[in-house]
Scaffold this motif. Structure first.
Motif, PDB file in Angstrom:
ATOM      1  N   ASP A  22       4.781  10.986 -18.099  1.00 48.92           N
ATOM      2  CA  ASP A  22       5.642  11.418 -17.012  1.00 48.92           C
ATOM      3  C   ASP A  22       4.908  12.244 -15.960  1.00 48.92           C
ATOM      4  OD1 ASP A  22       8.656  11.893 -19.016  1.00 48.92           O
ATOM      5  OD2 ASP A  22       7.780  10.133 -18.069  1.00 48.92           O
ATOM      6  N   THR A  23       3.678  12.695 -16.273  1.00 49.62           N
ATOM      7  CA  THR A  23       2.940  13.445 -15.266  1.00 49.62           C
ATOM      8  C   THR A  23       2.525  12.530 -14.118  1.00 49.62           C
ATOM      9  OG1 THR A  23       0.864  13.112 -16.456  1.00 49.62           O
ATOM     10  CG2 THR A  23       2.094  15.128 -16.932  1.00 49.62           C
ATOM     11  N   TYR A  24       2.504  11.222 -14.364  1.00 45.96           N
ATOM     12  CA  TYR A  24       2.249  10.263 -13.287  1.00 45.96           C
ATOM     13  C   TYR A  24       3.562   9.872 -12.632  1.00 45.96           C
ATOM     14  CZ  TYR A  24      -2.687   9.215 -14.158  1.00 45.96           C
ATOM     15  OH  TYR A  24      -4.047   9.283 -14.257  1.00 45.96           O
ATOM     16  N   ARG A  25       3.550   9.816 -11.317  1.00 47.58           N
ATOM     17  CA  ARG A  25       4.732   9.311 -10.633  1.00 47.58           C
ATOM     18  C   ARG A  25       4.829   7.800 -10.867  1.00 47.58           C
ATOM     19  NH1 ARG A  25       2.355   9.439  -4.420  1.00 47.58           N
ATOM     20  NH2 ARG A  25       1.099   7.536  -4.594  1.00 47.58           N
ATOM     21  N   ARG A  26       5.944   7.235 -10.559  1.00 44.85           N
ATOM     22  CA  ARG A  26       6.099   5.781 -10.622  1.00 44.85           C
ATOM     23  C   ARG A  26       6.579   5.291  -9.263  1.00 44.85           C
ATOM     24  NH1 ARG A  26       5.967   1.914 -14.325  1.00 44.85           N
ATOM     25  NH2 ARG A  26       7.129   0.006 -13.982  1.00 44.85           N
ATOM     26  N   VAL A  27       5.827   4.380  -8.677  1.00 48.89           N
ATOM     27  CA  VAL A  27       6.141   3.845  -7.357  1.00 48.89           C
ATOM     28  C   VAL A  27       6.514   2.374  -7.489  1.00 48.89           C
ATOM     29  CG1 VAL A  27       5.197   3.289  -5.078  1.00 48.89           C
ATOM     30  CG2 VAL A  27       4.597   5.456  -6.174  1.00 48.89           C
ATOM     31  N   VAL A  28       7.647   2.015  -6.956  1.00 50.55           N
ATOM     32  CA  VAL A  28       8.065   0.615  -6.961  1.00 50.55           C
ATOM     33  C   VAL A  28       7.245  -0.139  -5.923  1.00 50.55           C
ATOM     34  CG1 VAL A  28       9.976  -0.978  -6.568  1.00 50.55           C
ATOM     35  CG2 VAL A  28      10.388   1.210  -7.707  1.00 50.55           C
ATOM     36  N   ASN A  29       6.524  -1.161  -6.363  1.00 47.40           N
ATOM     37  CA  ASN A  29       5.667  -1.926  -5.467  1.00 47.40           C
ATOM     38  C   ASN A  29       6.136  -3.371  -5.418  1.00 47.40           C
ATOM     39  OD1 ASN A  29       3.573  -3.168  -4.032  1.00 47.40           O
ATOM     40  ND2 ASN A  29       2.298  -3.352  -5.880  1.00 47.40           N
ATOM     41  N   ASN A  30       6.695  -3.746  -4.290  1.00 45.18           N
ATOM     42  CA  ASN A  30       7.095  -5.133  -4.064  1.00 45.18           C
ATOM     43  C   ASN A  30       6.315  -5.725  -2.895  1.00 45.18           C
ATOM     44  OD1 ASN A  30       8.709  -7.419  -4.691  1.00 45.18           O
ATOM     45  ND2 ASN A  30      10.104  -6.949  -2.997  1.00 45.18           N
ATOM     46  N   SER A  31       5.181  -5.076  -2.554  1.00 47.97           N
ATOM     47  CA  SER A  31       4.467  -5.427  -1.327  1.00 47.97           C
ATOM     48  C   SER A  31       3.171  -6.197  -1.546  1.00 47.97           C
ATOM     49  CB  SER A  31       4.155  -4.158  -0.525  1.00 47.97           C
ATOM     50  OG  SER A  31       5.352  -3.514  -0.153  1.00 47.97           O
ATOM     51  N   PHE A  32       2.491  -5.956  -2.641  1.00 50.32           N
ATOM     52  CA  PHE A  32       1.205  -6.634  -2.855  1.00 50.32           C
ATOM     53  C   PHE A  32       0.964  -6.803  -4.343  1.00 50.32           C
ATOM     54  CE2 PHE A  32       0.316  -2.118  -2.919  1.00 50.32           C
ATOM     55  CZ  PHE A  32      -0.563  -1.971  -3.971  1.00 50.32           C
ATOM     56  N   GLY A  33      -0.006  -7.664  -4.652  1.00 52.71           N
ATOM     57  CA  GLY A  33      -0.347  -7.905  -6.052  1.00 52.71           C
ATOM     58  C   GLY A  33      -1.705  -8.558  -6.163  1.00 52.71           C
ATOM     59  N   PRO A  34      -2.126  -8.911  -7.365  1.00 58.09           N
ATOM     60  CA  PRO A  34      -3.434  -9.532  -7.583  1.00 58.09           C
ATOM     61  C   PRO A  34      -3.591 -10.818  -6.770  1.00 58.09           C
ATOM     62  CG  PRO A  34      -2.454  -8.865  -9.671  1.00 58.09           C
ATOM     63  CD  PRO A  34      -1.387  -8.711  -8.629  1.00 58.09           C
ATOM     64  N   GLY A  35      -4.801 -11.028  -6.261  1.00 58.82           N
ATOM     65  CA  GLY A  35      -5.114 -12.264  -5.557  1.00 58.82           C
ATOM     66  C   GLY A  35      -4.875 -12.249  -4.064  1.00 58.82           C
ATOM     67  N   GLU A  36      -4.409 -11.139  -3.509  1.00 59.38           N
ATOM     68  CA  GLU A  36      -4.193 -11.072  -2.060  1.00 59.38           C
ATOM     69  C   GLU A  36      -5.526 -11.076  -1.321  1.00 59.38           C
ATOM     70  OE1 GLU A  36      -1.037  -8.482  -0.005  1.00 59.38           O
ATOM     71  OE2 GLU A  36      -2.927  -7.408   0.373  1.00 59.38           O
ATOM     72  N   HIS A  37      -5.630 -11.892  -0.282  1.00 62.12           N
ATOM     73  CA  HIS A  37      -6.879 -12.021   0.493  1.00 62.12           C
ATOM     74  C   HIS A  37      -6.542 -12.080   1.975  1.00 62.12           C
ATOM     75  CE1 HIS A  37     -10.990 -13.450   1.442  1.00 62.12           C
ATOM     76  NE2 HIS A  37     -10.381 -14.200   2.342  1.00 62.12           N
ATOM     77  N   ILE A  38      -7.123 -11.158   2.756  1.00 55.72           N
ATOM     78  CA  ILE A  38      -6.859 -11.108   4.194  1.00 55.72           C
ATOM     79  C   ILE A  38      -8.170 -10.938   4.951  1.00 55.72           C
ATOM     80  CG2 ILE A  38      -5.516 -10.003   6.024  1.00 55.72           C
ATOM     81  CD1 ILE A  38      -3.730  -8.802   3.850  1.00 55.72           C
ATOM     82  N   GLU A  39      -8.321 -11.673   6.033  1.00 55.72           N
ATOM     83  CA  GLU A  39      -9.516 -11.573   6.872  1.00 55.72           C
ATOM     84  C   GLU A  39      -9.120 -11.194   8.292  1.00 55.72           C
ATOM     85  OE1 GLU A  39     -11.789 -15.166   6.681  1.00 55.72           O
ATOM     86  OE2 GLU A  39     -11.717 -15.262   4.480  1.00 55.72           O
ATOM     87  N   TYR A  40      -9.946 -10.345   8.902  1.00 57.13           N
ATOM     88  CA  TYR A  40      -9.693  -9.876  10.260  1.00 57.13           C
ATOM     89  C   TYR A  40     -10.928 -10.081  11.129  1.00 57.13           C
ATOM     90  CZ  TYR A  40      -5.742  -7.378   8.128  1.00 57.13           C
ATOM     91  OH  TYR A  40      -4.597  -7.064   7.455  1.00 57.13           O
ATOM     92  N   ARG A  41     -10.682 -10.261  12.410  1.00 58.35           N
ATOM     93  CA  ARG A  41     -11.749 -10.314  13.404  1.00 58.35           C
ATOM     94  C   ARG A  41     -11.567  -9.159  14.378  1.00 58.35           C
ATOM     95  NH1 ARG A  41     -16.432 -13.001  13.479  1.00 58.35           N
ATOM     96  NH2 ARG A  41     -15.468 -15.041  13.193  1.00 58.35           N
ATOM     97  N   VAL A  42     -12.664  -8.445  14.670  1.00 57.53           N
ATOM     98  CA  VAL A  42     -12.632  -7.297  15.580  1.00 57.53           C
ATOM     99  C   VAL A  42     -13.295  -7.693  16.891  1.00 57.53           C
ATOM    100  CG1 VAL A  42     -13.322  -4.901  15.923  1.00 57.53           C
ATOM    101  CG2 VAL A  42     -12.747  -5.714  13.618  1.00 57.53           C
ATOM    102  N   HIS A  43     -12.615  -7.392  17.997  1.00 57.19           N
ATOM    103  CA  HIS A  43     -13.123  -7.727  19.335  1.00 57.19           C
ATOM    104  C   HIS A  43     -13.380  -6.447  20.128  1.00 57.19           C
ATOM    105  CE1 HIS A  43     -11.729 -11.909  18.728  1.00 57.19           C
ATOM    106  NE2 HIS A  43     -10.681 -11.341  18.161  1.00 57.19           N
ATOM    107  N   TYR A  44     -14.455  -6.469  20.874  1.00 55.67           N
ATOM    108  CA  TYR A  44     -14.733  -5.410  21.845  1.00 55.67           C
ATOM    109  C   TYR A  44     -14.736  -6.096  23.207  1.00 55.67           C
ATOM    110  CZ  TYR A  44     -16.969  -1.402  24.131  1.00 55.67           C
ATOM    111  OH  TYR A  44     -17.252  -0.330  24.947  1.00 55.67           O
ATOM    112  N   GLY A  45     -13.609  -5.967  23.913  1.00 56.58           N
ATOM    113  CA  GLY A  45     -13.464  -6.753  25.136  1.00 56.58           C
ATOM    114  C   GLY A  45     -13.346  -8.227  24.767  1.00 56.58           C
TER     115      GLY A  45
END
Length: 262
Positions: A22-45
């Protein structure tokens, strides 16, 4: 009598065990899970400046006897920018699946001639952070539920923004580079943006930056995250003292919920 004492002992162990849990909090997570993969491109101008890849391992890891997501964030400069400023950075966080708190954090920075590699271990039961393989002060006392820079972003994704008022600020305690600070994010309401995949409903967030000469103003960073259960960043704008950077999503896979473009 022996059975009675044995029973008391078992009950004490159970009570102690539940007390520790119980010393650890418990957070409900419905947003992400194993296997998530995201790629981003950064632009300067109009120039491609960098790319970033964010991966949640498909496998769970046990760290400090707790099940954890392993999240890798890799960033590097590309094209002409890599000739001027060569950056190869990696941040890795082992995030407790129940508490959405970091158990371990790894940093590998390679920026031109600068090098830094460090492992940080979190002990949330006694509120300490230990930097491994350090000759200087290596144990830091931290507040409850402290984050690293990666886990703080994943925790923010679990927040139900529909319960916040526009202009309300979320504060998350974080530890990075031997420093404890409050990460503050302001909720700016809803919007619609255009991406390479189509238009999509988003939430507008603004990290509140302390005064400095690098960013242009305290709302120099603007983030648009999907207005759904995923809450993944789709677009980021950064106003610098000299110019601006834009980051856009270019690929995604393994999301917990499909993105709704129109």
């Amino acid at each position: 009598m022996k059975k009675f004492l044995l029973g008391i002992g078992v009950l004490t162990l159970i009570a102690t065990g539940f007390s520790t849990m119980d010393t650890y909090r418990r957070v409900v997570n419905n947003s992400f899970g194993p296997g998530e993969h995201i790629e981003y491109r950064v632009h300067y101008g109009f120039l491609n400046a960098a790319e970033a890849i964010v991966d949640v391992s498909p496998t769970l890891y046990k760290v400090n006897e707790r099940p954890c997501y392993r999240v890798n964030v890799d960033g590097r400069t590309v094209g002409a920018f890599a000739l001027v400023t060569k950056v190869r950075d990696t941040w890795r966080s082992y995030i407790d699946t129940n508490a959405i708190l970091p158990q371990k954090f790894y940093t590998s920075l390679r920026e031109n001639n600068y090098r830094k590699e460090e492992n940080i271990t979190f002990n949330h039961l006694n509120n300490t952070v230990r930097a491994e393989e350090r000759t200087e002060r290596d144990v830091f006392h931290v507040p409850d539920n402290v984050h690293d820079v990666v886990s703080s972003y994943y925790f923010v994704r679990t927040i139900d923004f529909s319960k916040l008022n526009v202009g309300q600020v979320v504060e998350v305690p974080a530890f990075y580079d031997d420093t404890i600070y409050n990460m503050k994010v302001k909720y700016r309401g809803k919007d619609v943006i255009k991406t390479k995949f189509g238009r999509i409903n988003v939430l507008k967030l603004t990290p509140i930056m302390p005064p400095n000469s690098f960013f242009k103003g305290d709302d120099a960073i603007k983030i648009w995250v999907s207005d759904d259960a995923n809450k993944i960043p789709l677009k980021v704008e950064v106003e610098l003292a000299i110019g601006s950077l834009d980051m856009d999503i270019r690929h995604h896979a393994g999301l917990k919920h499909p993105l709704r473009f129109f």
